[in-house]
Design a protein around this motif. Structure first.
Motif, short mmCIF file in Angstrom:
data_model
loop_
_atom_site.label_atom_id
_atom_site.label_comp_id
_atom_site.label_asym_id
_atom_site.label_seq_id
_atom_site.Cartn_x
_atom_site.Cartn_y
_atom_site.Cartn_z
N UNK A 165 0.87 -1.10 0.09
CA UNK A 165 -0.06 -0.12 -0.08
C UNK A 165 1.02 1.22 -0.10
N UNK A 166 2.09 1.32 0.76
CA UNK A 166 2.94 2.34 1.07
C UNK A 166 3.64 2.69 -0.55
N UNK A 167 3.68 1.74 -1.42
CA UNK A 167 4.73 1.77 -2.44
C UNK A 167 3.96 2.72 -3.43
N UNK A 168 4.61 3.57 -4.14
CA UNK A 168 4.15 4.59 -4.64
C UNK A 168 3.15 5.84 -4.35
N UNK A 169 3.24 5.57 -2.97
CA UNK A 169 2.51 6.76 -2.08
C UNK A 169 3.63 7.49 -1.44
N UNK A 170 3.83 8.82 -1.94
CA UNK A 170 4.87 9.70 -1.26
C UNK A 170 4.47 10.21 0.17
N UNK A 171 3.07 10.05 0.25
CA UNK A 171 2.55 10.54 1.82
C UNK A 171 2.92 9.55 3.00
N UNK A 172 3.58 8.51 2.67
CA UNK A 172 3.85 7.50 3.56
C UNK A 172 4.87 8.27 4.44
N UNK A 176 4.35 4.97 9.28
CA UNK A 176 4.10 3.91 8.59
C UNK A 176 4.96 2.85 7.97
N UNK A 177 6.14 3.68 7.75
CA UNK A 177 7.43 2.69 7.31
C UNK A 177 7.95 2.06 8.34
N UNK A 249 9.46 1.99 -4.05
CA UNK A 249 9.34 1.97 -2.89
C UNK A 249 9.72 3.19 -1.77
N UNK A 250 8.74 3.36 -0.87
CA UNK A 250 9.02 4.70 0.21
C UNK A 250 10.01 4.04 1.42
N UNK A 251 11.18 4.05 1.18
CA UNK A 251 11.68 3.77 2.33
C UNK A 251 12.45 5.07 3.16
N UNK A 252 13.04 4.88 4.40
CA UNK A 252 13.15 5.94 5.10
C UNK A 252 14.23 7.18 4.59
N UNK A 253 15.18 6.72 3.46
CA UNK A 253 16.05 7.78 3.05
C UNK A 253 15.24 8.50 1.97
N UNK A 267 7.55 17.53 -6.45
CA UNK A 267 7.18 17.22 -7.77
C UNK A 267 8.04 16.07 -8.33
N UNK A 268 9.45 16.32 -8.22
CA UNK A 268 10.45 15.38 -8.72
C UNK A 268 10.02 14.05 -8.23
N UNK A 269 9.99 13.91 -6.87
CA UNK A 269 9.68 12.50 -6.10
C UNK A 269 8.33 12.01 -6.45
N UNK A 270 7.48 13.02 -6.84
CA UNK A 270 5.99 12.20 -7.20
C UNK A 270 6.03 11.68 -8.50
#
Lengths: 338, 338
Positions: A165-172, A176-177, A249-253, A267-270
């Motif tokens: 669910x957190x994959x592709x979600x920059x609001x993570x 949550x991580x 994947x939204x990992x801590x870094x 915007x770049x990250x999204x």
């Protein structure tokens, strides 16, 4: 003693030397118990078990039991061996199911099981190993162990779904991580250690200390893994850099860099992680941003903090060669980042 | 009594009426126990549980317990409800994993879970339900039940892998087919019934009788399913005819026709099922061959034989409304072919 001569160089090797008879028994039990008249099952399971290599999780069970005074196979005791095998089977089942999940063509440099035999067989052989783990636990006969490992199994599955669910979600966010990491990785480390305490009939304080050690070690382990994915050291180890980035994947870094980034950076990250619209240059830019915001260093700082928690958890146990190995493994886990 | 007025018309409905309180409790327990803070899990699990419909397997647990004198929720007893929920969770997990395995886009006319959410989520939510089933069993606390259902789970996985191996293999003989059917289908029927006997504290003879009933019923059930795949009745039910043929599955109607076929016919079967080189006209020709060799009729004859075995297994129990329903379900299982 070997583990004192080279404590930092090879703490796993030192631990393996200390519990060699037990680990040999685990390896024999793995082969015996993954057998089936359906020949594809031992073939495929053998492939992934052989690729597994380190046996870190079952080693944690063996070491925890030994540190708590459980004698080991040399004295005819086998419960820790059987339960360490259960832990490895659960781990192997999740690897097989991860291969399906991630559509990963390679795992540890070898072809992944699903690339060779297909998704179908990977799912089903994972199910078989998982069921076999429970059969072994039932033979052991401890409802307490069954409770720990059945709970761990459902928490692992929850963690893997949460990761999906957190994959592709920059609001993570970081919380949550952390939930994902505790579920998909640290819970089995914690359970593996706790089970070692249960067979050695430890009191609640010590059982909880073992669980705390495993949980903190597991979190540190995953944090370092997530750091290494963006590290040049990864390349030196023959692995590709930026797999997590390419998979969105939204990992801590990334989470920390995103939070600290400008609107333009967000915007770049999204674009890269949500829209999955990436060019070859984007990974290098992403790594520049992570360095600029100190998010890679901070990931390692957190890993060290969890490492310190893991070490602290072992304070309730008297000093012993096995305890020293478990402490050294914490340092090794964090220091492989450097 | 309802089940005597219309025994053949709706034996499942009659059984549902007899154990309605218990089944309602199972449905509540299913919803409670598939819950998770990870919202996708109850969403996806709810989709497949709702599609499941009949609840045949948990009904077998409830009915077996009741036939053996276990009182039911009305008298405050809940073990059979919790264990029937385990049986349904194991069944649902295998359905979710089957959807991945078969790359099936439709299950019972609804979109399959993996078509909506993807293979990854189906695998992981299946793992979650499977783990939850074991957590529930641990709460129940019976090592005997844990042994039965962990063994059933690994036998199911073995059966599914065996089916994978026999697919596209025209050398598959009747014995191999029966092994697949016992594993992938009948074992859970057998375990579901046996568990009902265990909670009712039956002696070994009766426990074995329940297991034999479930095993024979499950085999009959799968034989009729495999017959129906080549039956016009399938079309009347809104299902497609010949799915097994198109997937290259070696079921009994094909195995018998292949064995009795000429060399020319064998070449035809090999082209269609091994090389998977099929034209639109091939299914009709295949069905002509099966009719010519009597293999469809013979499949039903075997189903009737297993149905008779299932009925005979219940002879050790005194007559009762629930026992009558269990007998009627055997007839219904076989007669839905006509």
């Amino acid at each position: 003693m070997e583990e004192n001569q080279k404590p930092k160089a090879a703490p796993l090797d030192a631990l393996v030397a200390l519990v060699k008879d037990d680990l040999d028994a685990v390896n024999r039990t793995i082969v015996e118990r993954m057998d089936s008249p359906v020949a594809l099952i031992p073939q495929l399971a053998g492939h992934i078990v052989a690729a597994g290599g380190k046996r870190l999780r079952p080693l944690l069970t063996l070491a925890s039991a030994r540190m708590c005074g459980y004698d080991g196979v040399a004295e005819g005791q086998m419960r820790h061996v059987n339960l360490a095998t259960c832990v490895e089977f659960i781990h192997t089942a999740t690897l097989l199911h991860d291969d399906v999940v991630d559509e990963s063509a390679l795992r540890r440099g070898k072809q992944s099981a699903n690339a060779v035999w297909g998704n179908q067989a990977s799912v089903l052989v994972g199910d078989f190993l998982f069921s076999r783990a429970f059969e072994l636990m039932v033979e052991d006969g401890s409802l307490k162990v069954l409770a720990i490992l059945s709970r761990a199994s459902s928490v692992i599955a929850e963690g893997e779904v949460a990761q999906l669910i957190t994959t592709n979600d920059t609001d993570t966010d970081e919380a949550a991580y952390l939930g994902v990491v505790q579920g998909k990785t640290a819970e089995l480390f914690a359970a593996a250690c706790q089970v070692g305490g249960v067979v050695a009939e430890q009191d609640e304080t010590r059982e909880k200390a073992l669980r705390d050690y495993g949980m903190a070690l597991g979190i540190a382990f995953q944090l370092v893994d997530d750091f290494l994915d963006y590290s040049a050291k990864q390349e030196a180890l023959g692995k590709t850099v930026g797999d997590d980035f390419r998979e969105g994947k939204l990992t801590l870094p990334v989470i920390l860099a995103f939070q600290r980034g400008s609107e333009e950076e967000k915007t770049f990250w999204r674009r890269c992680l949500e829209d999955m619209d990436q060019t070859d240059a984007d990974l290098a830019h992403a790594m520049d941003l992570m360095r600029a915001h100190g998010s890679l260093d901070e990931t390692l700082t957190r890993a060290r903090d969890y490492g310190a928690q893991a070490r602290a958890a072992l304070e309730v146990f008297p000093d012993s060669p096995v305890r020293q190995c478990l402490l050294d493994i914490v340092d090794f886990t964090v220091e492989r980042a450097y």
